[in-house]
Design a protein around this motif. Structure first.
Motif, PDB file in Angstrom:
ATOM      1  N   PHE A   1       0.800  -1.223   0.000  1.00 32.66           N
ATOM      2  CA  PHE A   1       0.000   0.000   0.000  1.00 32.66           C
ATOM      3  C   PHE A   1       0.839   1.283   0.000  1.00 32.66           C
ATOM      4  N   PRO A   2       1.794   1.436   0.913  1.00 38.45           N
ATOM      5  CA  PRO A   2       2.557   2.689   0.939  1.00 38.45           C
ATOM      6  C   PRO A   2       3.270   2.946  -0.386  1.00 38.45           C
ATOM      7  N   TYR A   3       3.815   1.864  -0.950  1.00 40.65           N
ATOM      8  CA  TYR A   3       4.518   2.015  -2.210  1.00 40.65           C
ATOM      9  C   TYR A   3       3.556   2.466  -3.312  1.00 40.65           C
ATOM     10  N   GLN A   4       2.394   1.813  -3.394  1.00 40.00           N
ATOM     11  CA  GLN A   4       1.414   2.151  -4.427  1.00 40.00           C
ATOM     12  C   GLN A   4       0.912   3.575  -4.271  1.00 40.00           C
ATOM     13  N   ALA A   5       0.730   3.994  -3.025  1.00 41.40           N
ATOM     14  CA  ALA A   5       0.231   5.341  -2.787  1.00 41.40           C
ATOM     15  C   ALA A   5       1.240   6.369  -3.285  1.00 41.40           C
ATOM     16  N   SER A   6       2.497   6.155  -2.978  1.00 44.03           N
ATOM     17  CA  SER A   6       3.494   7.135  -3.397  1.00 44.03           C
ATOM     18  C   SER A   6       3.629   7.164  -4.916  1.00 44.03           C
ATOM     19  N   GLU A   7       3.417   6.009  -5.560  1.00 42.57           N
ATOM     20  CA  GLU A   7       3.486   5.945  -7.020  1.00 42.57           C
ATOM     21  C   GLU A   7       2.247   6.540  -7.685  1.00 42.57           C
ATOM     22  N   GLY A   8       1.107   6.400  -7.001  1.00 43.35           N
ATOM     23  CA  GLY A   8      -0.165   6.733  -7.634  1.00 43.35           C
ATOM     24  C   GLY A   8      -0.713   8.090  -7.262  1.00 43.35           C
ATOM     25  N   GLY A   9       0.154   9.036  -6.919  1.00 40.85           N
ATOM     26  CA  GLY A   9      -0.330  10.383  -6.665  1.00 40.85           C
ATOM     27  C   GLY A   9      -0.626  10.670  -5.205  1.00 40.85           C
ATOM     28  N   GLY A  10      -0.066   9.881  -4.301  1.00 42.45           N
ATOM     29  CA  GLY A  10      -0.155  10.186  -2.876  1.00 42.45           C
ATOM     30  C   GLY A  10      -1.580  10.263  -2.379  1.00 42.45           C
ATOM     31  N   VAL A  14     -15.525  -3.548 -12.205  1.00 41.86           N
ATOM     32  CA  VAL A  14     -14.523  -4.616 -12.124  1.00 41.86           C
ATOM     33  C   VAL A  14     -14.207  -5.126 -13.528  1.00 41.86           C
ATOM     34  N   ALA A  15     -15.205  -5.187 -14.410  1.00 41.29           N
ATOM     35  CA  ALA A  15     -14.953  -5.658 -15.773  1.00 41.29           C
ATOM     36  C   ALA A  15     -13.959  -4.746 -16.493  1.00 41.29           C
ATOM     37  N   ILE A  16     -14.126  -3.443 -16.319  1.00 41.77           N
ATOM     38  CA  ILE A  16     -13.211  -2.498 -16.979  1.00 41.77           C
ATOM     39  C   ILE A  16     -11.799  -2.649 -16.411  1.00 41.77           C
ATOM     40  N   VAL A  17     -11.731  -2.689 -15.085  1.00 44.67           N
ATOM     41  CA  VAL A  17     -10.421  -2.842 -14.444  1.00 44.67           C
ATOM     42  C   VAL A  17      -9.769  -4.147 -14.891  1.00 44.67           C
ATOM     43  N   LEU A  18     -10.598  -5.183 -15.039  1.00 48.95           N
ATOM     44  CA  LEU A  18     -10.084  -6.492 -15.452  1.00 48.95           C
ATOM     45  C   LEU A  18      -9.437  -6.413 -16.842  1.00 48.95           C
ATOM     46  N   LEU A  19     -10.048  -5.642 -17.728  1.00 54.24           N
ATOM     47  CA  LEU A  19      -9.474  -5.496 -19.074  1.00 54.24           C
ATOM     48  C   LEU A  19      -8.115  -4.801 -19.018  1.00 54.24           C
ATOM     49  N   PHE A  20      -8.042  -3.739 -18.244  1.00 56.62           N
ATOM     50  CA  PHE A  20      -6.751  -3.060 -18.076  1.00 56.62           C
ATOM     51  C   PHE A  20      -5.717  -4.021 -17.493  1.00 56.62           C
ATOM     52  N   PRO A  40      -6.712   6.481 -15.436  1.00 58.61           N
ATOM     53  CA  PRO A  40      -7.333   5.153 -15.289  1.00 58.61           C
ATOM     54  C   PRO A  40      -6.374   4.133 -14.675  1.00 58.61           C
ATOM     55  N   ASP A  41      -5.078   4.315 -14.904  1.00 55.84           N
ATOM     56  CA  ASP A  41      -4.141   3.346 -14.343  1.00 55.84           C
ATOM     57  C   ASP A  41      -4.074   3.427 -12.821  1.00 55.84           C
ATOM     58  N   VAL A  42      -4.299   4.608 -12.282  1.00 60.17           N
ATOM     59  CA  VAL A  42      -4.347   4.758 -10.830  1.00 60.17           C
ATOM     60  C   VAL A  42      -5.557   3.999 -10.290  1.00 60.17           C
ATOM     61  N   TRP A  43      -6.660   4.063 -11.016  1.00 60.92           N
ATOM     62  CA  TRP A  43      -7.858   3.328 -10.596  1.00 60.92           C
ATOM     63  C   TRP A  43      -7.632   1.824 -10.674  1.00 60.92           C
ATOM     64  N   ARG A  44      -6.951   1.384 -11.742  1.00 63.69           N
ATOM     65  CA  ARG A  44      -6.655  -0.046 -11.855  1.00 63.69           C
ATOM     66  C   ARG A  44      -5.785  -0.502 -10.687  1.00 63.69           C
ATOM     67  N   ALA A  45      -4.745   0.275 -10.420  1.00 59.81           N
ATOM     68  CA  ALA A  45      -3.836  -0.102  -9.330  1.00 59.81           C
ATOM     69  C   ALA A  45      -4.574  -0.104  -7.992  1.00 59.81           C
ATOM     70  N   ALA A  46      -5.420   0.901  -7.773  1.00 56.24           N
ATOM     71  CA  ALA A  46      -6.134   0.987  -6.496  1.00 56.24           C
ATOM     72  C   ALA A  46      -7.144  -0.153  -6.363  1.00 56.24           C
ATOM     73  N   ALA A  47      -7.802  -0.507  -7.465  1.00 57.20           N
ATOM     74  CA  ALA A  47      -8.780  -1.601  -7.401  1.00 57.20           C
ATOM     75  C   ALA A  47      -8.076  -2.925  -7.109  1.00 57.20           C
ATOM     76  N   SER A  48      -6.974  -3.193  -7.788  1.00 55.88           N
ATOM     77  CA  SER A  48      -6.245  -4.439  -7.522  1.00 55.88           C
ATOM     78  C   SER A  48      -5.758  -4.467  -6.090  1.00 55.88           C
ATOM     79  N   LEU A  58      -7.429   8.672  -1.759  1.00 55.46           N
ATOM     80  CA  LEU A  58      -8.828   9.032  -2.008  1.00 55.46           C
ATOM     81  C   LEU A  58      -9.520   8.004  -2.898  1.00 55.46           C
ATOM     82  N   VAL A  59      -8.878   7.685  -4.023  1.00 59.30           N
ATOM     83  CA  VAL A  59      -9.435   6.696  -4.949  1.00 59.30           C
ATOM     84  C   VAL A  59      -9.609   5.356  -4.231  1.00 59.30           C
TER      85      VAL A  59
END
Ligand code: TRP
Length: 449
Positions: free
Chosen positions: A34-43, A428-434, A211-219, A48-49
């Motif tokens: 989580f901490p790593y993803q947060a720092s990569e994905g716009g803090g 989830v379907a959209i995130v799954l495609l990404f 959208p990639d931030v959303w994909r990362a946050a959903a995963s 928030l996402v």
């Protein structure tokens, strides 16, 4: 029909179930990913996402798993078959396979944390942490610590739902909460802590549109909340109908988020007060295991003490998660073959231990397994599970959500079902495609060397 419900084990207390579910959720995903993803994905934007996705995907999906599990009173294969008919059984097999795959590499990483804990006590942390990490992350030592960690996991699962899983959770989870908060408070006193917080929580708000931030946050939410492979389903199969499911899911989800957030408040000040940010961006998997020990090393003896606590927290989080992964596989074998718990846990544990030798020998293979099983297959499983719960079994799920719920939560049930029907599947379907695109790329990169 396999799997008699007559002698099914059960949790002894409501708090026991809550802490076991929270124990499943809180793990390496919170403290390492989580901490790593947060720092990569716009803090702050990522945070928030992540909160939004926890509310609209995480809690509803956890409730789908809770409802199906408590209704079916069997592990995933049996519950899906019993409630949905023969055709749904294979989805249960997929869940079991995902559990095997995730635990095989999860245990390797957990083994690293145990190893660092042992180093804190006996030798102190190594000065050149990147080299040291490279030396211990794969090879014979990694295999040995992975085997030891799996042995401990099997031992708890052999103890049963009440005597093993519930007891371990009641003991370990409060200890984890106290330690992680204590460590974060200590980190706040470090010189340069402010710079660390800033990198962790920088409000790069345009990341919200990415959208990639959303994909990362959903995963991240799926993995961190233990969703998409029947883990929560299996625990709920040991519940009686007096548990308030909507409230339990909310408590578990916020506990999980809380620990992840606080872990970031711990990790970033430590890394930044020692100027180790380069080590973090150098390697995803190794970030924590390179940067954090070098910081402890630089602190001398005091660093050994704090470092020991830090790796104890990680190992404790990891083992309560690992028992939930193993329990899915063990319970499935118990239900399907009517094996004793001991025989089921020992044999499935042995298979997983052997499979784990691959990621223990090769960190790239570990990363690939995480992409395929820890990300893509969880999303796929979650999508099918949401469709199953909301479209195939809406009446049963509604009944389960109402049973044991307080009036406040009963009033939320129509809303929860609507979200599960109309909001969760398309997102989830959209995130799954990404994720599919990313996963294919990762597989290609792995095999082209
Ligand atoms: N949630 C745990 C973590 O964050 C890992 C985990 C345990 C898990 N059980 C799971 C992930 C089931 C996916 C599915 O570390």
């Amino acid at each position: 029909m396999t799997g008699a419900t007559a002698k099914r084990e059960a949790f002894g207390t409501r708090i026991g179930f809550l802490l076991a579910a929270a124990g499943s959720a809180v793990g390496l995903g919170n403290m390492w990913r989580f901490p790593y993803q947060a720092s990569e994905g716009g803090g702050a934007a990522f945070v928030l996402v992540y909160i939004v996705l926890t509310l609209i995907l995480g809690i509803p999906l956890m409730l789908a798993e809770f409802s199906i599990g408590r209704r079916g009173q069997l592990a995933p294969i049996g519950s899906l078959r019993k409630l949905g008919g023969r055709a749904w059984g294979p989805l249960g097999y997929l869940f079991v396979a995902v559990g095997v795959l995730i635990l095989a590499y999860y245990s390797v990483i957990a083994g690293w944390t145990v190893r660092y804990g042992v180093e804190a006590v006996f030798t102190g942390f190594a000065a050149s942490s990147a080299d040291h990490f490279a030396a211990v992350a794969s090879g014979g030592d990694a295999v040995a610590f992975h085997v030891a960690f799996m042995a401990a996991t099997v031992l708890i699962v052999v103890g049963g739902v009440k005597g093993g899983i519930e007891r371990a959770s009641l003991l370990l989870m409060p200890m984890l909460f106290v330690l992680v908060v204590g460590l974060a408070l200590w980190a706040a006193t470090l010189e340069g802590a402010g710079a660390g917080y800033l990198v962790y929580l920088k409000p790069e708000l345009d990341a919200v549109m990415n959208p990639d931030v959303w994909r990362a946050a959903a995963s991240q939410a799926f993995f961190s909340l233990s969703l998409g492979m029947g883990g929560m389903l299996t625990f709920a199969s040991y519940l009686k109908r007096d548990q308030n499911l909507p409230e339990s899911a909310t408590v578990v989800a916020f506990t999980d988020f809380g620990v992840a957030f606080v872990a970031g408040l711990l990790v970033f000040p430590v890394i930044y007060s020692f100027g180790l940010q380069d080590a973090v961006s150098a390697s995803t998997i190794g970030a924590l295991f390179i940067a954090v020990p070098s910081a402890f090393q630089a602190m001398g003896d005091w660093g050994r003490v704090v470092g020991l606590f830090f790796f104890v927290v990680l190992a404790v989080g990891a083992i309560t998660s690992a028992i939930s992964l193993l329990e899915v596989v063990t319970a499935s074998v118990m239900d399907e073959f009517r094996w004793s718990r001991r025989k089921a846990a020992l044999s499935t544990g042995t298979v997983i231990t052997l499979l784990g030798i691959v990621p223990a020998m090769n960190t790239d293979a570990l990363g690939l397994m995480d992409k395929i099983a820890g990300e893509f297959l969880l999303l796929a499983g979650g999508l099918v599970l949401a469709l199953f719960a909301a479209w195939r079994l809406p009446d049963e799920v509604r009944e389960e959500l109402l049973a044991g719920a307080s009036p406040f939560w009963q009033r939320q049930v129509p809303r929860i079902l609507a979200v599960l029907r109309y909001v969760v599947p398309p997102i989830v379907a959209i995130v799954l495609l990404f994720s599919l695109r990313e996963t294919v790329a990762a597989v290609a990169a792995f095999f082209s060397g």
